[in-house]
Enzyme design. Sequence first.
Site, PDB file in Angstrom:
ATOM      1  N   GLN A  87     -15.685  -5.953 -10.436  1.00  0.00           N
ATOM      2  CA  GLN A  87     -16.856  -5.270 -10.954  1.00  0.00           C
ATOM      3  C   GLN A  87     -17.974  -6.267 -11.230  1.00  0.00           C
ATOM      4  O   GLN A  87     -19.119  -6.072 -10.844  1.00  0.00           O
ATOM      5  CB  GLN A  87     -16.477  -4.544 -12.256  1.00  0.00           C
ATOM      6  CG  GLN A  87     -17.456  -3.503 -12.688  1.00  0.00           C
ATOM      7  CD  GLN A  87     -17.732  -2.509 -11.573  1.00  0.00           C
ATOM      8  OE1 GLN A  87     -18.857  -2.415 -11.100  1.00  0.00           O
ATOM      9  NE2 GLN A  87     -16.720  -1.806 -11.108  1.00  0.00           N
ATOM     10  N   HIS A 147     -20.605  -7.698  -8.661  1.00  0.00           N
ATOM     11  CA  HIS A 147     -21.664  -6.853  -8.087  1.00  0.00           C
ATOM     12  C   HIS A 147     -23.057  -7.314  -8.495  1.00  0.00           C
ATOM     13  O   HIS A 147     -24.000  -7.257  -7.714  1.00  0.00           O
ATOM     14  CB  HIS A 147     -21.506  -5.402  -8.551  1.00  0.00           C
ATOM     15  CG  HIS A 147     -20.689  -4.567  -7.633  1.00  0.00           C
ATOM     16  ND1 HIS A 147     -21.113  -4.243  -6.373  1.00  0.00           N
ATOM     17  CD2 HIS A 147     -19.474  -3.975  -7.776  1.00  0.00           C
ATOM     18  CE1 HIS A 147     -20.191  -3.491  -5.776  1.00  0.00           C
ATOM     19  NE2 HIS A 147     -19.183  -3.323  -6.611  1.00  0.00           N
ATOM     20  N   GLU A 187     -18.164   4.470 -15.988  1.00  0.00           N
ATOM     21  CA  GLU A 187     -18.299   4.890 -14.595  1.00  0.00           C
ATOM     22  C   GLU A 187     -16.915   4.886 -13.928  1.00  0.00           C
ATOM     23  O   GLU A 187     -16.500   5.866 -13.328  1.00  0.00           O
ATOM     24  CB  GLU A 187     -19.246   3.918 -13.887  1.00  0.00           C
ATOM     25  CG  GLU A 187     -19.496   4.238 -12.438  1.00  0.00           C
ATOM     26  CD  GLU A 187     -20.229   3.103 -11.722  1.00  0.00           C
ATOM     27  OE1 GLU A 187     -20.315   1.991 -12.285  1.00  0.00           O
ATOM     28  OE2 GLU A 187     -20.693   3.335 -10.587  1.00  0.00           O
ATOM     29  N   HIS A 188     -16.210   3.744 -14.031  1.00  0.00           N
ATOM     30  CA  HIS A 188     -14.858   3.612 -13.492  1.00  0.00           C
ATOM     31  C   HIS A 188     -13.889   3.360 -14.638  1.00  0.00           C
ATOM     32  O   HIS A 188     -14.143   2.487 -15.463  1.00  0.00           O
ATOM     33  CB  HIS A 188     -14.745   2.404 -12.542  1.00  0.00           C
ATOM     34  CG  HIS A 188     -15.753   2.411 -11.431  1.00  0.00           C
ATOM     35  ND1 HIS A 188     -16.906   1.664 -11.471  1.00  0.00           N
ATOM     36  CD2 HIS A 188     -15.772   3.064 -10.241  1.00  0.00           C
ATOM     37  CE1 HIS A 188     -17.603   1.853 -10.350  1.00  0.00           C
ATOM     38  NE2 HIS A 188     -16.943   2.697  -9.584  1.00  0.00           N
ATOM     39  N   ASP A 239     -13.712   2.547  -4.068  1.00  0.00           N
ATOM     40  CA  ASP A 239     -15.014   2.073  -3.593  1.00  0.00           C
ATOM     41  C   ASP A 239     -15.155   2.306  -2.098  1.00  0.00           C
ATOM     42  O   ASP A 239     -16.241   2.566  -1.599  1.00  0.00           O
ATOM     43  CB  ASP A 239     -15.171   0.572  -3.859  1.00  0.00           C
ATOM     44  CG  ASP A 239     -15.389   0.266  -5.330  1.00  0.00           C
ATOM     45  OD1 ASP A 239     -15.718   1.195  -6.077  1.00  0.00           O
ATOM     46  OD2 ASP A 239     -15.215  -0.906  -5.720  1.00  0.00           O
ATOM     47  N   HIS A 285     -42.574  45.016 -17.229  1.00  0.00           N
ATOM     48  CA  HIS A 285     -41.132  44.943 -16.988  1.00  0.00           C
ATOM     49  C   HIS A 285     -40.514  46.321 -17.224  1.00  0.00           C
ATOM     50  O   HIS A 285     -39.720  46.820 -16.422  1.00  0.00           O
ATOM     51  CB  HIS A 285     -40.471  43.919 -17.919  1.00  0.00           C
ATOM     52  CG  HIS A 285     -40.629  42.488 -17.482  1.00  0.00           C
ATOM     53  ND1 HIS A 285     -41.831  41.871 -17.395  1.00  0.00           N
ATOM     54  CD2 HIS A 285     -39.694  41.567 -17.101  1.00  0.00           C
ATOM     55  CE1 HIS A 285     -41.657  40.617 -16.987  1.00  0.00           C
ATOM     56  NE2 HIS A 285     -40.371  40.405 -16.801  1.00  0.00           N
TER      57      HIS A 285
END
Lengths: 432, 432
Positions: A260, A263, A328-329, A362, A421
């Site tokens: 991770q 990145h 996220e993960h 991934d 209406h």
Amino acid sequence: MLRIITERTEARAELRRICDRTHDERVVHKEATVREVIQAVQRQGDRALLHYTSEFDGQTLKPEELRVSGSELDAAYQQVSKELLDAIRLAKVQVEAFHRQRVPKSWVQFGENEVVLGKRYTPVDRAGLYVPGGRAAYPSTVLMNAIPAKVAGVPRIVMCTPPGPDKTLNPAVLVAAQEAGVTEIYRVGGAQAIAALAYGTPTIPNVHVITGPGNIYVTLAKKLVYGTVGIDSLAGPSEVLVIADSQANPVHVAADLLAQAEHDPLAAAILITPDGNLAKQVVAEVENQLAEHPRRTLTEKAIAHYGVAIVVESLEVAAELSNEFAPEHLELEIAEPWDLLPQIRHAGAIFLGNSTPEAVGDYLAGPNHTLPTSGAARYASALSVEVFMKHSSLIQYSPKALQKVAGAIEVLAQAEGLPSHAESVRLRRENL
Amino acid sequence: MLRIITERTEARAELRRICDRTHDERVVHKEATVREVIQAVQRQGDRALLHYTSEFDGQTLKPEELRVSGSELDAAYQQVSKELLDAIRLAKVQVEAFHRQRVPKSWVQFGENEVVLGKRYTPVDRAGLYVPGGRAAYPSTVLMNAIPAKVAGVPRIVMCTPPGPDKTLNPAVLVAAQEAGVTEIYRVGGAQAIAALAYGTPTIPNVHVITGPGNIYVTLAKKLVYGTVGIDSLAGPSEVLVIADSQANPVHVAADLLAQAEHDPLAAAILITPDGNLAKQVVAEVENQLAEHPRRTLTEKAIAHYGVAIVVESLEVAAELSNEFAPEHLELEIAEPWDLLPQIRHAGAIFLGNSTPEAVGDYLAGPNHTLPTSGAARYASALSVEVFMKHSSLIQYSPKALQKVAGAIEVLAQAEGLPSHAESVRLRRENL
């Protein structure tokens, strides 16, 4: 160096700080720049695209070079290895298979009371896919964005990606685009690409949904054009949270955290474990694997700023802290991952057991790798086929069916002070 | 006066102008104000809420008056008629029944190759519902926003609505909120309410999804906090497009157009018909029904600026123009509405046949009345249960399953220049 935290209040504060790591006052100033770029593209079309490509990417393009040519697309296949092509194709097959499951289907229900109700699903006419250049020019990004659009049935999938040195594009990206069914590719990046996709230029068609990751300028541009077009999400830097117990392998856990961190200097890597000894081993192993890491400087920065190992009393507390962070993960490297699952409330993707490193998801497990970051998993989900579809509600009442509910509609319309209406129903009632 | 247009180019230009009617340069300046309000609420909490309520709504509240009390909620039931309560309950039952259909369900798939994949759906923890005051204080808005949240299983549904004169709230709104399962109500509106729902204050909890319509300040605030929380959409003024043929009743068509126009001076009412005679009759009938209209000034303004009757050669052309406009509401008052349906690509809700005025869907047919406006039906849909849910991807690989794909993952990771991604798989492979 991964820091170890054992105190709960400190852990909470640290998780909060990491979650908020992209909230930044400077964003407001960047927004002014982005607004300017968007307006220039709206006013000047392709000319603005060429101007900003020269200014931001240092590449001088002729107008006819904006669109990637067929020969360039063909040539890309010669530039990737057989192994890479096979891997891209395997990923494509598995990602497509997953996304084909539970695609929304139109339905109509004929009620016993002369009422027909339904939902009709249709794909958007055109989708736009942004693929970053430079450090993050990933063929996997192309697959994960284009495949759901293709499965949704979108007839025209437009891709924009910035040119690298000598105007070139990453051949693996070009191959992935063709394998996934992208219909046309334009050599333009940044906020100017997002503006072109949202408003169109003489060369680039406007689209109705824009997806894909990008830097802060791309993200701000997506936020600004949201409402004119649909967008997938406002993606921030990536993050992983690993819950591990004493049976986990510290070498594997360390590799997952680094996968991770490598990145982005803003990436976050968090370990939560009830085993203080494991925490220490993972810290040592992170250092060990960092020593020879080809992206050491960047990765070390992420670990130093947004890496942490939290020691807790129990897996229940680990789940609680994880829910507060909404990662996220989430990797569950524990003996009984399915037992802990009911306690997990917020996570973009959950990787269960010791043999499911995030890298599987991934690339090719099938589920989408475009996931909610920075706590957005509290309300958002992975990119899905639904993002490229919309539905129309269908309603049909017979005269008799309308008659039955006319009174209630008139009462509600009167209560809301909307006389026409009520009239639209009353006039039809009188007709019967 | 509804204008009649028979020339195609003029019709296209006119539809474009109507679709873009809210694109407005002044928005940028309003955004600065909204940003200030949001920051004040973040810094000062409840104090800022009381300040802006005094400034914008002219109501001086004590902090303890922010939350609507139980006795006030009870009292609301005494202030609505039996007929109105019954109508609200009928609407609730029908809207709930429709939203209970096809609610996403978690699934897990055990592959033959030791791979488990799935999606796990969960509701958000807290949802926030904005209900406008003044002209648009509608109990139907409450039902249409709260019911999907309730059906999604959201445990805490928080509602904000601005106080009227003497700090009062519309009793029908309070009753609808209780019937629909709103758990708490706060007496605050505008951008300050959106800020409170997004960031929380000592009195108002932060939520994870904010839905509901509002004026331009509310809409801008929703756009600004999007990313911190999820939102439903950026709603603009309402619009109806009626496709009618010679068998349609001009009195009914006129009433339907006015039922849209009476909402807002920015509302749009469009008729497209192959029958020039019908167009003339509808124009006359609109004038006729406007003569005694209780909201004449406002309604006339909408008709004058954003009302148009377009005469075309065929229903096919009518469908084509409708697709270009992508209306929020589409009425098909034609002999064979289901035959034209396949040609309709973009519309929020479609009302089929002569006995299905939009008012049926506004109140009680079941489908949501919160719909995409200003052309957003090209990519967006009615508010749905899904807005209040999110899903986590589930992935589990056995050691053997990982072994099988390890090579492909390593090739892809190397191609993307992410060594630890490859390592996280390679290290596990060696372990086998």
